[in-house]
Motif scaffolding. Structure first.
Motif, PDB file in Angstrom:
ATOM      1  N   UNK A   1       0.817  -1.188   0.000  1.00 40.18           N
ATOM      2  CA  UNK A   1       0.000   0.000   0.000  1.00 40.18           C
ATOM      3  C   UNK A   1       0.867   1.260   0.000  1.00 40.18           C
ATOM      4  N   UNK A   2       1.939   1.252   0.730  1.00 46.81           N
ATOM      5  CA  UNK A   2       2.818   2.414   0.805  1.00 46.81           C
ATOM      6  C   UNK A   2       4.188   2.032   0.263  1.00 46.81           C
ATOM      7  N   UNK A   3       4.198   1.568  -0.955  1.00 46.05           N
ATOM      8  CA  UNK A   3       5.417   1.079  -1.582  1.00 46.05           C
ATOM      9  C   UNK A   3       6.573   2.048  -1.410  1.00 46.05           C
ATOM     10  N   UNK A   4       7.659   1.558  -0.814  1.00 43.30           N
ATOM     11  CA  UNK A   4       8.857   2.354  -0.655  1.00 43.30           C
ATOM     12  C   UNK A   4       8.868   3.261   0.567  1.00 43.30           C
ATOM     13  N   UNK A   5       7.775   3.281   1.348  1.00 46.10           N
ATOM     14  CA  UNK A   5       7.690   4.205   2.484  1.00 46.10           C
ATOM     15  C   UNK A   5       8.761   3.926   3.539  1.00 46.10           C
ATOM     16  N   UNK A   6       9.185   2.688   3.684  1.00 48.92           N
ATOM     17  CA  UNK A   6      10.175   2.337   4.717  1.00 48.92           C
ATOM     18  C   UNK A   6      11.612   2.402   4.203  1.00 48.92           C
ATOM     19  N   UNK A   7      11.800   2.640   2.928  1.00 50.05           N
ATOM     20  CA  UNK A   7      13.156   2.640   2.373  1.00 50.05           C
ATOM     21  C   UNK A   7      14.115   3.583   3.087  1.00 50.05           C
ATOM     22  N   UNK A   8      13.703   4.768   3.504  1.00 49.50           N
ATOM     23  CA  UNK A   8      14.647   5.636   4.219  1.00 49.50           C
ATOM     24  C   UNK A   8      15.088   5.053   5.567  1.00 49.50           C
ATOM     25  N   UNK A   9      14.344   4.100   6.080  1.00 45.04           N
ATOM     26  CA  UNK A   9      14.627   3.513   7.391  1.00 45.04           C
ATOM     27  C   UNK A   9      15.154   2.082   7.296  1.00 45.04           C
ATOM     28  N   UNK A  10      15.428   1.638   6.083  1.00 48.64           N
ATOM     29  CA  UNK A  10      15.797   0.245   5.837  1.00 48.64           C
ATOM     30  C   UNK A  10      16.962  -0.229   6.710  1.00 48.64           C
ATOM     31  N   UNK A  11      18.041   0.521   6.760  1.00 51.24           N
ATOM     32  CA  UNK A  11      19.220   0.108   7.528  1.00 51.24           C
ATOM     33  C   UNK A  11      18.881  -0.034   9.009  1.00 51.24           C
ATOM     34  N   UNK A  12      18.194   0.967   9.571  1.00 52.76           N
ATOM     35  CA  UNK A  12      17.821   0.922  10.987  1.00 52.76           C
ATOM     36  C   UNK A  12      16.871  -0.234  11.280  1.00 52.76           C
ATOM     37  N   UNK A  13      15.905  -0.457  10.398  1.00 51.58           N
ATOM     38  CA  UNK A  13      14.953  -1.551  10.600  1.00 51.58           C
ATOM     39  C   UNK A  13      15.638  -2.908  10.568  1.00 51.58           C
ATOM     40  N   UNK A  14      16.538  -3.101   9.606  1.00 49.31           N
ATOM     41  CA  UNK A  14      17.241  -4.382   9.509  1.00 49.31           C
ATOM     42  C   UNK A  14      18.159  -4.622  10.703  1.00 49.31           C
ATOM     43  N   UNK A  15      18.805  -3.561  11.198  1.00 47.02           N
ATOM     44  CA  UNK A  15      19.638  -3.701  12.395  1.00 47.02           C
ATOM     45  C   UNK A  15      18.792  -4.055  13.612  1.00 47.02           C
ATOM     46  N   UNK A  16      17.638  -3.405  13.758  1.00 42.80           N
ATOM     47  CA  UNK A  16      16.742  -3.705  14.883  1.00 42.80           C
ATOM     48  C   UNK A  16      16.238  -5.140  14.786  1.00 42.80           C
ATOM     49  N   UNK A  17      15.869  -5.579  13.601  1.00 42.04           N
ATOM     50  CA  UNK A  17      15.401  -6.948  13.407  1.00 42.04           C
ATOM     51  C   UNK A  17      16.495  -7.955  13.727  1.00 42.04           C
ATOM     52  N   UNK A  18      17.725  -7.662  13.346  1.00 44.34           N
ATOM     53  CA  UNK A  18      18.839  -8.563  13.652  1.00 44.34           C
ATOM     54  C   UNK A  18      19.025  -8.686  15.165  1.00 44.34           C
ATOM     55  N   UNK A  19      18.862  -7.588  15.896  1.00 41.04           N
ATOM     56  CA  UNK A  19      18.966  -7.632  17.353  1.00 41.04           C
ATOM     57  C   UNK A  19      17.866  -8.465  17.984  1.00 41.04           C
ATOM     58  N   UNK A  20      16.651  -8.329  17.470  1.00 41.15           N
ATOM     59  CA  UNK A  20      15.528  -9.132  17.969  1.00 41.15           C
ATOM     60  C   UNK A  20      15.780 -10.601  17.679  1.00 41.15           C
ATOM     61  N   UNK A  21      16.190 -10.914  16.464  1.00 41.38           N
ATOM     62  CA  UNK A  21      16.416 -12.306  16.072  1.00 41.38           C
ATOM     63  C   UNK A  21      17.580 -12.930  16.835  1.00 41.38           C
ATOM     64  N   UNK A  22      18.538 -12.119  17.289  1.00 45.01           N
ATOM     65  CA  UNK A  22      19.660 -12.656  18.070  1.00 45.01           C
ATOM     66  C   UNK A  22      19.178 -13.153  19.433  1.00 45.01           C
ATOM     67  N   UNK A  23      18.188 -12.472  19.998  1.00 49.81           N
ATOM     68  CA  UNK A  23      17.639 -12.869  21.294  1.00 49.81           C
ATOM     69  C   UNK A  23      16.539 -13.908  21.137  1.00 49.81           C
TER      70      UNK A  23
END
Length: 74
Positions: free
Chosen positions: A1-23
């Motif tokens: 629905x909001x194609x590309x809306x998260x692209x400016x935050x991609x790096x931060x989102x992926x880092x946060x997800x990696x931290x969650x997945x580590x725990x």
């Protein structure tokens, strides 16, 4: 629905997800009726959604580790 809306935050989102997945690593849960879910999922926060052969529910701890889904300060 909001194609590309998260692209400016991609790096931060992926880092946060990696931290969650580590725990709380991604896992494929079994559903009631003995079927395995076709997707892997993780949880974070005060309670995580899980399912097993007894049904669906929220739980404060990861059943695999017995630890909270995400530790304080993460």
């Amino acid at each position: 629905m909001l194609r590309g809306a998260a692209l400016p935050y991609e790096k931060d989102l992926l880092e946060a997800l990696a931290g969650i997945a580590a725990t709380s690593p991604f896992r494929r849960m079994a559903k009631a009726g003995d079927f395995t879910m076709p997707v892997a999922m993780t949880n974070c926060g005060a309670a995580g959604w899980l399912t097993d052969r007894t049904g669906y529910r929220y739980h404060r701890n990861n059943p695999d580790s017995g630890q909270p889904w995400v530790r304080e300060g993460r």
